[in-house]
Design a protein around this motif. Structure first.
Motif, short mmCIF file in Angstrom:
data_model
loop_
_atom_site.label_atom_id
_atom_site.label_comp_id
_atom_site.label_asym_id
_atom_site.label_seq_id
_atom_site.Cartn_x
_atom_site.Cartn_y
_atom_site.Cartn_z
N GLY A 53 0.79 -1.22 0.00
CA GLY A 53 0.00 0.00 0.00
C GLY A 53 0.82 1.27 0.00
O GLY A 53 0.25 2.37 0.04
N GLY A 54 2.15 1.18 -0.04
CA GLY A 54 2.97 2.37 -0.19
C GLY A 54 3.68 2.84 1.07
O GLY A 54 4.39 3.84 1.03
N THR A 55 3.49 2.16 2.19
CA THR A 55 4.20 2.55 3.41
C THR A 55 5.64 2.07 3.32
O THR A 55 5.90 0.90 3.05
CB THR A 55 3.53 1.95 4.66
N GLY B 243 8.55 6.97 8.05
CA GLY B 243 8.31 8.35 7.68
C GLY B 243 7.33 8.57 6.57
O GLY B 243 6.92 9.71 6.29
N LYS B 244 6.86 7.52 5.91
CA LYS B 244 5.96 7.66 4.77
C LYS B 244 4.99 6.50 4.74
O LYS B 244 5.39 5.35 4.88
CB LYS B 244 6.77 7.68 3.46
N GLY B 245 3.71 6.82 4.61
CA GLY B 245 2.73 5.75 4.56
C GLY B 245 1.32 6.27 4.50
O GLY B 245 1.07 7.47 4.61
N SER B 246 0.39 5.35 4.32
CA SER B 246 -1.01 5.73 4.17
C SER B 246 -1.90 4.57 4.57
O SER B 246 -1.69 3.43 4.14
CB SER B 246 -1.28 6.12 2.70
N LEU B 247 -2.91 4.85 5.38
CA LEU B 247 -3.87 3.82 5.74
C LEU B 247 -4.77 3.45 4.57
O LEU B 247 -5.19 2.30 4.44
CB LEU B 247 -4.72 4.29 6.93
N LEU C 116 -5.26 -0.36 3.10
CA LEU C 116 -6.55 -1.00 2.80
C LEU C 116 -6.58 -1.50 1.36
O LEU C 116 -7.07 -2.62 1.09
CB LEU C 116 -7.69 -0.01 3.05
N LEU C 117 -6.05 -0.71 0.45
CA LEU C 117 -5.99 -1.14 -0.95
C LEU C 117 -5.06 -2.35 -1.10
O LEU C 117 -5.35 -3.28 -1.86
CB LEU C 117 -5.49 0.01 -1.83
N GLY C 118 -3.94 -2.33 -0.37
CA GLY C 118 -3.02 -3.46 -0.42
C GLY C 118 -3.66 -4.74 0.08
O GLY C 118 -3.52 -5.81 -0.52
N ALA C 119 -4.42 -4.65 1.19
CA ALA C 119 -5.12 -5.81 1.72
C ALA C 119 -6.17 -6.30 0.74
O ALA C 119 -6.38 -7.51 0.56
CB ALA C 119 -5.77 -5.47 3.06
N ALA C 120 -6.85 -5.35 0.07
CA ALA C 120 -7.87 -5.73 -0.90
C ALA C 120 -7.26 -6.45 -2.09
O ALA C 120 -7.82 -7.44 -2.59
CB ALA C 120 -8.62 -4.48 -1.37
N ILE C 121 -6.10 -6.00 -2.55
CA ILE C 121 -5.43 -6.65 -3.68
C ILE C 121 -5.07 -8.09 -3.32
O ILE C 121 -5.31 -9.02 -4.10
CB ILE C 121 -4.18 -5.85 -4.09
N ILE C 122 -4.51 -8.28 -2.13
CA ILE C 122 -4.15 -9.63 -1.70
C ILE C 122 -5.39 -10.50 -1.57
O ILE C 122 -5.41 -11.66 -2.01
CB ILE C 122 -3.38 -9.58 -0.37
#
Length: 339
Positions: free
Chosen positions: A272-274, A279-283, A287-293
């Motif tokens: 998901g980009g974290t 220092g860098k990330g997004s909830l 969520l999108l990363g979990a959805a893809i998996i």
């Protein structure tokens, strides 16, 4: 005339403002790319997998990813603060035990749920104190926790499944609200609360700062040790919620419940980009990363892909996510330089 920006940034206000804009655009671009990848994956399985694009199946995918996504929400805070928590899977097993055992003994469902949440908070606090106060390596601390927490679960269950057909809080794992599974509702609430905490509070800015440069954050007056302890407590809280949902779905505490969850959750966070560097990330990205998996696993299952091959593909996705994260880090301009 130069103005000092937040956290003592000595750059001119205009340049700092431009930096904030660039930092805002980059996560948005990452999230757009993730959303595009998810849509593409859905379209592929819709065209190839029978019954994939049905309401029942999509709700089932959301239910299946709920625990992993909630664990990922907690891990997002930890990884953004440049930490790691390998114990969340085992913590799910322990917190499930702390929920099921009181319920079987006749305690009210609310007590069982609160016991699990309290266990999760305690696990997170212990990890946080060891990492933040005693300055032990987070990887070693949480790897050890992964092992001893699994041992606690086996001792507590006697190596057997604790099962109850009258589990008072079973509706948390199997019920619905207006047709939406309760685990999905809880997942949405967790992410909403986490998003607000991370993006609309001082604590959220502190997490970003500590992950970006802990020493600079300390010099700027940020309570680094407290922030690090709190992110592990948040991870433990999410593990407690995950343990309640998982045990409610199964109506039992299983000795190996949660095994491997930490890998899926970390994969969702990084995908998901974290950044693993902090220092860098997004909830939203998590969520999108979990959805893809979740979509990938569900689609392969509907296509009757062997579970052995599924493990290979999931492992490849994790490697790809880490590789992309490394490319993002090396491709990022150095602080204070022009983009």
């Amino acid at each position: 005339m130069k103005q000092t920006t937040a956290l003592g940034d000595p750059r001119p206000a205009g340049r700092a403002h431009g930096g904030r804009i660039r930092r805002g655009i980059a996560p948005a671009a990452d999230q757009a790319g993730m959303a595009g990848a998810l849509i593409a994956l859905v379209l592929v399985f819709a065209a190839t997998a029978p019954h994939f694009l049905t309401v029942d199946n999509l709700l089932d995918v959301a239910r299946q990813i709920s625990v992993t996504a909630i664990l990922g929400a907690g891990l997002t805070f930890v990884i953004m603060a440049a930490g790691i928590d390998l114990s969340v899977g085992s913590a799910v097993g322990v917190t499930a035990l702390f929920a099921v055992w009181p319920a079987i003994e006749g305690f009210p469902p609310a007590i069982a749920v609160l016991a699990a949440i309290a266990a999760g908070l305690l696990i997170g606090a212990l990890n946080g104190v060891l990492v933040a106060r005693l300055r032990l390596d987070a990887f070693i601390v949480t790897l050890a926790a992964l092992t001893y927490l699994r041992g606690v679960t086996y001792v507590g269950t006697g190596g057997k499944t604790l099962f109850s057909t009258t589990l008072g809080y079973a509706w948390i794992g199997n019920g619905t609200v207006l047709g939406v599974p309760v685990p999905v509702v809880i997942m949405v609430l967790v992410f909403a609360a986490g998003w607000y905490l991370l993006n609309r509070t001082v604590f959220g800015r502190w997490v970003h700062a500590v992950g970006g440069n802990a020493e600079a954050a300390r010099l700027a007056g940020i309570p680094v040790q407290r922030v690090l302890t709190c992110v592990y407590v948040i991870s433990g809280l999410c593990a407690g919620i995950g343990g309640v949902i998982a045990s409610a779905r199964l109506q039992s505490a299983v000795p190996d419940l949660g095994t491997g969850y930490e890998l899926s959750a970390i994969a969702a966070v990084v995908l998901g980009g974290t950044s693993l560097m902090g220092g860098k990330g997004s909830l939203v990205g998590t969520l999108l990363g979990a959805a893809i998996i979740g979509v990938l696993v569900n689609g392969m299952t509907l296509l009757d892909v062997s579970s052995f091959y599924q493990q290979i593909i999931q492992g490849a996705v994790i490697v790809l996510a880490v590789a992309v994260d490394r490319l993002r880090v090396h491709g990022r301009p150095a602080p204070g330089t022009a983009a």
